[in-house]
Design a protein around this motif. Structure first.
Motif, PDB file in Angstrom:
ATOM      1  N   THR A 382       0.753  -1.098  -0.033  1.00 45.50           N
ATOM      2  CA  THR A 382       0.133  -0.026   0.113  1.00 45.50           C
ATOM      3  C   THR A 382       0.960   1.287  -0.110  1.00 45.50           C
ATOM      4  N   ASP A 383       1.886   1.334   0.720  1.00 46.46           N
ATOM      5  CA  ASP A 383       2.957   2.377   0.867  1.00 46.46           C
ATOM      6  C   ASP A 383       3.441   2.583  -0.700  1.00 46.46           C
ATOM      7  N   HIS A 384       3.587   1.566  -1.369  1.00 51.89           N
ATOM      8  CA  HIS A 384       4.115   1.675  -3.076  1.00 51.89           C
ATOM      9  C   HIS A 384       2.924   2.185  -3.597  1.00 51.89           C
ATOM     10  N   ALA A 385       1.844   1.675  -3.761  1.00 45.12           N
ATOM     11  CA  ALA A 385       0.570   2.280  -4.391  1.00 45.12           C
ATOM     12  C   ALA A 385       0.334   3.672  -4.096  1.00 45.12           C
ATOM     13  N   ILE A 386       0.402   4.003  -2.753  1.00 49.71           N
ATOM     14  CA  ILE A 386       0.040   5.592  -2.493  1.00 49.71           C
ATOM     15  C   ILE A 386       1.013   6.441  -3.082  1.00 49.71           C
ATOM     16  N   THR A 387       2.392   6.032  -3.076  1.00 55.28           N
ATOM     17  CA  THR A 387       3.468   6.762  -3.736  1.00 55.28           C
ATOM     18  C   THR A 387       3.338   6.901  -5.065  1.00 55.28           C
ATOM     19  N   GLU A 388       2.974   5.880  -5.497  1.00 55.15           N
ATOM     20  CA  GLU A 388       2.848   6.024  -7.232  1.00 55.15           C
ATOM     21  C   GLU A 388       1.725   6.703  -7.471  1.00 55.15           C
ATOM     22  N   ALA A 389       0.472   6.563  -6.963  1.00 55.42           N
ATOM     23  CA  ALA A 389      -0.783   7.415  -7.401  1.00 55.42           C
ATOM     24  C   ALA A 389      -0.421   8.921  -6.862  1.00 55.42           C
ATOM     25  N   SER A 390       0.276   9.051  -6.057  1.00 54.59           N
ATOM     26  CA  SER A 390       0.409  10.432  -5.595  1.00 54.59           C
ATOM     27  C   SER A 390       1.238  11.218  -6.604  1.00 54.59           C
ATOM     28  N   SER A 391       2.450  10.681  -6.906  1.00 50.57           N
ATOM     29  CA  SER A 391       3.522  11.178  -7.522  1.00 50.57           C
ATOM     30  C   SER A 391       2.839  11.615  -8.976  1.00 50.57           C
ATOM     31  N   LYS A 392       1.961  10.902  -9.528  1.00 51.53           N
ATOM     32  CA  LYS A 392       1.499  10.997 -10.922  1.00 51.53           C
ATOM     33  C   LYS A 392       0.119  11.850 -10.960  1.00 51.53           C
ATOM     34  N   THR A 393      -0.471  12.415  -9.863  1.00 49.67           N
ATOM     35  CA  THR A 393      -1.454  13.294  -9.734  1.00 49.67           C
ATOM     36  C   THR A 393      -1.099  14.507  -8.874  1.00 49.67           C
ATOM     37  N   ASN A 394      -0.029  14.556  -8.584  1.00 47.25           N
ATOM     38  CA  ASN A 394       0.568  15.707  -7.860  1.00 47.25           C
ATOM     39  C   ASN A 394       0.107  15.931  -6.417  1.00 47.25           C
ATOM     40  N   ALA A 395      -0.315  14.773  -5.752  1.00 47.15           N
ATOM     41  CA  ALA A 395      -1.014  14.718  -4.369  1.00 47.15           C
ATOM     42  C   ALA A 395       0.315  14.579  -3.333  1.00 47.15           C
ATOM     43  N   ILE A 396      -0.235  15.147  -2.124  1.00 47.55           N
ATOM     44  CA  ILE A 396       0.512  14.832  -0.974  1.00 47.55           C
ATOM     45  C   ILE A 396      -0.335  14.090   0.158  1.00 47.55           C
ATOM     46  N   ILE A 397       0.052  12.945   0.679  1.00 46.17           N
ATOM     47  CA  ILE A 397      -0.498  12.298   1.685  1.00 46.17           C
ATOM     48  C   ILE A 397      -0.303  12.708   2.919  1.00 46.17           C
TER      49      ILE A 397
END
Length: 510
Positions: A382-397
């Motif tokens: 889940t950490d990997h998935a969060i990182t991937e999705a955030s980096s490609k949509t300019n999000a910060i968790i």
């Protein structure tokens, strides 16, 4: 500077010792094993389990049972009532309060003078030693070290016996060479009210010449943003021009990496990961830019490992020594320590990436996973998935947690995500798609269950209002220090508690 010269000499000496256990890991562990058993024979626990009969690892494995916190708890409770020499041959006066998760019941991990000096303090020195090995001629000892620590409460046992976060116990007993470079003051660092503490930490360190920050990423980020708010600066280098190192641990850094890049947007800012728990200091990132950790073998900790495929086989657990581990296999960590934790199952899982020397990656928890329909999702997935999705949509968790919605007659099974953003994605539907796809890419079991939505439907997202996780932690009396929201749960209890209190927007991606 005299201090830098002395410090450089100490560092060079220590690097030689680290190189010895890199080259001769099994010899170092065997020698440590014999010393631990010798100390253990002098304890009530050692007498109960016939430590005097232990002549080999096979004897140890046969005579001494595996332990978790519940099985050692009666011994620890007696220590906290003032008895001594129960688990360790010397006095035990300190207890690191740790929940690991945010359950109602806290754990109290014994901390001895030996474990402080030969494990936790040595780990702090080795962090700098390994950093100097990668970046020679640095002058870190010239500046201040900002430590984001926890708080301590005094136990009504004796004047010198108390409990608190491990970081607080470390702060209260720091050697002089570390104390003279540390900021902020102990009075502020040990405060229990975190909102006031963050404010005072920020204001008291703004004028300091900070070279190093050490702490958990989430609370360090809160402090950094408070400092920028107070100063009106755009990044931390404008406040501290000599800042060059962030030493972090406690949670995966990947979900926070982009946020720190924005707080400190410079290529010469360095990040060193550690694996430092209440039970011991286990690993340090020794290669710049790597996400592997060097297993620290001379800290008074003897290691054993349970392959996770055999973890639930409680009648005949497969246990192996260091020289028997295999690369890529997932292991539950078992430790025997100079704090009197004997064959203690820590609860974390690791995967070895190298045996020359022994390096590893944290992979998750023995209990922190989701397995509602056989998907076997672990935290690093889940950490990997969060990182991937955030980096490609300019999000910060800021924070997240996940639990399953279980299948019933009307409801399809799916995963329910609760996420608090510091910056929301530029396309929330794409974020959810990428999150799902990234999980499918790294976990074949999840991918199989998601195929044609047969066993698992599309994940559900609740975007929580800023501060929701902290509010829940505060209500539980767990705000601050090493307490954290569990990432993954098979139970829905915590997710339902948070949703009952929080404001949120629900997203079902299409």
């Amino acid at each position: 500077m005299p201090f830098n010269s002395i410090f450089a000499w100490v560092i060079r000496k220590r690097l030689h010792q680290i190189e010895l256990f890199r080259k001769y890991p099994e010899d170092v562990q065997h020698e440590l094993f014999e010393k631990l058993i010798e100390q253990g024979t002098q304890t009530a626990y050692g007498k109960h389990y016939h430590f005097h009969q232990i002549q080999s690892y096979s004897d140890f494995k046969e005579l001494v049972p595996l332990n978790n916190y519940e099985s050692l708890k009666p011994w620890i409770e007696r220590l906290m009532e003032g008895e001594q020499h129960l688990l360790w041959s010397q006095d035990t006066k300190w207890f690191a309060k740790s929940s690991g998760t945010t359950s109602e019941r806290s754990k109290f991990i014994p901390v001895t003078r030996e474990s402080l000096e030969d494990c936790h303090y040595k780990g702090g020195k080795d962090l700098l030693a390994l950093y100097y090995e990668n970046f020679p001629n640095r002058k870190l000892y010239k500046g201040k070290h900002l430590i984001v620590g926890g708080s301590a409460q005094v136990l009504p046992v004796a004047d010198d016996a108390y409990q608190g976060d491990l970081s607080a116990i470390i702060l209260k007993n720091l050697p002089w060479w570390a104390e003279i470079r540390r900021t902020p003051s102990k009075e502020i660092a040990l405060m229990t009210e975190w909102e006031e503490k963050i404010e005072l930490m920020a204001r008291s360190t703004i004028e300091e010449d900070v070279y190093i920050i050490a702490g958990v990423p989430s609370w360090t980020m809160v402090l950094a943003r408070k400092i920028l708010e107070i100063t009106g600066k755009s990044n931390l280098r404008e406040v501290w021009p000599n800042l060059e190192l962030f030493m972090h641990g406690g949670v995966s850094f990947e979900p926070y990496r982009q946020a720190f890049r924005e707080l400190i947007p410079f290529d010469d800012m360095h990040y060193v990961e550690t694996y430092n728990a209440s039970e011991g200091f286990f690993g340090i990132q020794d290669v710049d830019g790597s996400n592997e950790l060097l297993l620290m073998l001379d800290y008074g900790i003897y290691y054993e490992f349970i392959p996770m495929h055999a973890f639930e086989d409680t009648d005949s657990k497969i246990i192996c020594k260091l020289d028997e581990v295999e690369l890529g296999e997932e292991y539950a960590l078992v430790i025997s320590t100079n704090a009197g934790l004997w064959r203690y199952i820590v609860g974390d899982t690791i995967r070895f990436t190298s045996k020359t020397p022994y390096r590893f990656k944290l992979s998750g928890r023995t209990k922190h996973f989701i397995n509602s329909v056989g998907e076997e999702v672990i935290v690093n997935n889940t950490d990997h998935a969060i990182t991937e999705a955030s980096s490609k949509t300019n999000a910060i968790i800021r924070e997240y947690t996940v639990a399953p919605i279980y299948m019933d007659g009307k409801t399809q099974a799916k995963h329910e995500w609760l996420i608090e953003f510091d910056r929301e994605p530029n396309d929330i539907n794409r974020f959810m798609f990428l999150l799902d796809e990234s999980l499918r890419a790294v976990n074949s079991d999840y991918d199989a269950k998601r195929t044609k939505n047969m066993a698992l439907g599309k994940p559900l997202l609740h975007i929580l209002k800023s501060g929701s996780f902290d509010a829940w932690l505060q209500k539980k009396g767990k705000l601050g220090g090493q307490h954290k929201v569990p990432r993954l749960m098979n139970s829905r209890e915590i997710v339902e508690q948070i949703l009952q209190e929080a404001e949120f927007e629900t997203i079902q991606y299409v």
